[in-house]
Design an enzyme around this catalytic site. Sequence first.
Site, short mmCIF file in Angstrom:
data_model
loop_
_atom_site.label_atom_id
_atom_site.label_comp_id
_atom_site.label_asym_id
_atom_site.label_seq_id
_atom_site.Cartn_x
_atom_site.Cartn_y
_atom_site.Cartn_z
N SER A 12 0.99 -1.30 0.05
CA SER A 12 0.17 0.07 0.01
C SER A 12 0.74 1.05 0.15
O SER A 12 1.83 1.41 -1.04
CB SER A 12 -0.77 -0.04 1.11
OG SER A 12 -2.18 0.78 1.25
N HIS A 39 -2.95 -0.98 -3.49
CA HIS A 39 -4.23 -0.10 -3.04
C HIS A 39 -3.94 0.94 -3.71
O HIS A 39 -2.94 1.41 -3.94
CB HIS A 39 -4.00 0.40 -1.34
CG HIS A 39 -4.69 -0.57 -0.87
ND1 HIS A 39 -4.03 -0.99 0.52
CD2 HIS A 39 -5.38 -2.09 -0.89
CE1 HIS A 39 -4.08 -1.63 1.44
NE2 HIS A 39 -4.97 -2.67 0.68
N ASP A 132 -4.57 -4.51 5.66
CA ASP A 132 -4.97 -5.42 4.88
C ASP A 132 -3.72 -6.14 4.14
O ASP A 132 -2.78 -5.87 4.28
CB ASP A 132 -5.11 -5.01 3.37
CG ASP A 132 -5.72 -5.76 2.66
OD1 ASP A 132 -6.26 -7.45 2.30
OD2 ASP A 132 -5.67 -5.21 1.24
#
Length: 187
Positions: A12, A39, A132
């Site tokens: 991310s 992401h 995540d």
Amino acid sequence: MADFRAVVIGGSAGSYAVVSRILAALPVDYPVPVIVCMHRLKHVRAGFIEALNERSNLNVVEPYDKQVIERGNVYVAPANYHMFIDYFGSVSLSVEDQYLFCRPAIDYTLESAAKAWRSKTVGVILTGANQDGAKGLKAIADAGGYTIVQDPKTADVPTMPQAALRLLKPDAILSPQEIITFLKSIN
């Protein structure tokens, strides 16, 4: 080195730079496909894949639904789609609800890769500002795959690597350069 079928990378915040370095270092004849779930801003599509392709020796694509995964390619989860790997070694895209405020969800990609390739999977979690990916990396570990977490001390944002480290003891905790060295050793 074990007989791996794929490398699956999740990241991310700050991960674009690390992924770019990894792709620039892998040779054109890299023996396994690379699957990347990062992401991304859902409305920014132009230039992302093109920029990765400029640095990579491998062909970088946003896969289409049911595309077969093949070596020599890097498959990057499209913006605003979850990317699953099915048992037949192809991509399944979904617009299911966000997971941990994200779509694509790294956990979904890693968990599905663990089911598809079991112990033949290398899972990598990079820098990021979300939890995540931790459960997905644990799924790869539980399936007997090889797990790598970016050393939080080298991460732009250590939240994601730290979340993974709270959930499992990976095979390796590495700096970006050490991740590259390991991935290049796969034959």
